[in-house]
Write a protein that holds these residues in place. Structure first.
Motif, short mmCIF file in Angstrom:
data_model
loop_
_atom_site.label_atom_id
_atom_site.label_comp_id
_atom_site.label_asym_id
_atom_site.label_seq_id
_atom_site.Cartn_x
_atom_site.Cartn_y
_atom_site.Cartn_z
N THR A 13 12.86 18.55 -27.36
CA THR A 13 13.75 17.73 -26.31
C THR A 13 13.95 16.46 -26.89
O THR A 13 13.45 16.06 -27.76
CB THR A 13 12.72 17.52 -25.06
OG1 THR A 13 11.55 16.91 -25.39
CG2 THR A 13 12.48 18.89 -24.19
N SER A 47 22.25 11.11 -25.97
CA SER A 47 21.74 12.59 -26.18
C SER A 47 22.20 13.29 -25.02
O SER A 47 22.80 14.40 -24.95
CB SER A 47 20.30 12.60 -26.21
OG SER A 47 19.74 11.79 -25.32
N VAL A 93 24.62 16.71 -25.38
CA VAL A 93 24.15 17.93 -24.73
C VAL A 93 25.45 18.23 -23.88
O VAL A 93 25.85 19.61 -23.89
CB VAL A 93 23.08 17.92 -23.77
CG1 VAL A 93 22.79 18.95 -22.80
CG2 VAL A 93 21.83 17.46 -24.77
N HIS A 108 28.01 20.20 -25.43
CA HIS A 108 28.34 21.72 -25.46
C HIS A 108 28.86 22.64 -24.39
O HIS A 108 28.83 23.85 -24.75
CB HIS A 108 26.74 21.96 -25.90
CG HIS A 108 26.33 21.62 -27.28
ND1 HIS A 108 26.23 20.17 -27.55
CD2 HIS A 108 26.18 22.39 -28.43
CE1 HIS A 108 25.97 20.21 -28.87
NE2 HIS A 108 25.89 21.38 -29.39
#
Ligand SMILES: Cc1cc2nc3c(=O)[nH]c(=O)nc-3n(C[C@H](O)[C@H](O)[C@H](O)COP(=O)(O)O)c2cc1C
Length: 162
Positions: A2, A9, A13, A16
């Motif tokens: 994680t 971050s 994420v 994507h």
């Protein structure tokens, strides 16, 4: 493994998750304005509702809260330049819309002639959530203008299918 709960971050994420690209437009007090938006979704079929997540610090936020109406212009694969333009504050220095490249919809918002499809909406409700507002619109007009392949935004870049 994680990752830390940080903006960077979170962005990485979310990058994507591939999305389409739209230009949200509105006209408030005679001023036409557009902004590149990927946080757009269909919300309800009965009644027809759409939603957009608009950052509260944007000009668009101020103007759509005043106009209570907006349009979503869905871009096709050749729309990268337009998407870049409507995400850049430099556009605010001159007219944002070129004569002949748009027409006005029933919502009063400009509709880009190059868009693949449009939805026009009246603001139905808004919800402040963090630094954005979720703006729910009741659809009052819609049109597919041309069958084009979509412009896609993925991992901080513009892509095409295939
Ligand atoms: C691909 C892409 C998608 C974007 N999606 C959104 C979005 O969904 N909501 C939002 O508030 N800003 C979004 N932005 C940022 C705005 O387009 C940008 O901040 C814009 O300059 C704000 O315009 P304004 O303050 O003149 O209204 C996106 C930018 C890009 C490049």
């Amino acid at each position: 493994m994680t990752q830390p709960l940080e903006k960077s971050s979170f962005r990485h994420v979310m990058g994507h998750f591939a999305s389409g690209v739209t230009i949200m437009t509105t006209t408030a007090s005679g001023r036409m304005h557009g902004m590149t938006v990927s946080a757009f979704a269909s919300q309800s079929l009965d009644p027809l509702l759409i939603l957009v997540s608009v950052e509260r610090s944007t000009e668009m936020h101020k103007l759509v809260m005043a106009s209570r109406a907006f349009a979503i212009n869905i871009l096709g694969e050749h729309g990268e330049g337009t998407a870049r333009f409507f995400a850049d504050n430099a556009r605010l220095k001159g007219p944002e819309f070129v004569e002949g490249a748009y027409h006005l919809g029933v919502s009063g918002a400009p509709l880009l002639n190059e868009a693949s499809a449009y939805l026009e909406a009246i603001v139905d409700s808004t919800l402040e959530a963090g630094d954005h507002s979720i703006v729910v619109g009741r659809v009052i007009a819609l049109e597919v203008r041309r069958d084009a392949e979509p412009l896609i935004y993925y991992r901080s870049g513009y892509r095409r299918l295939g």
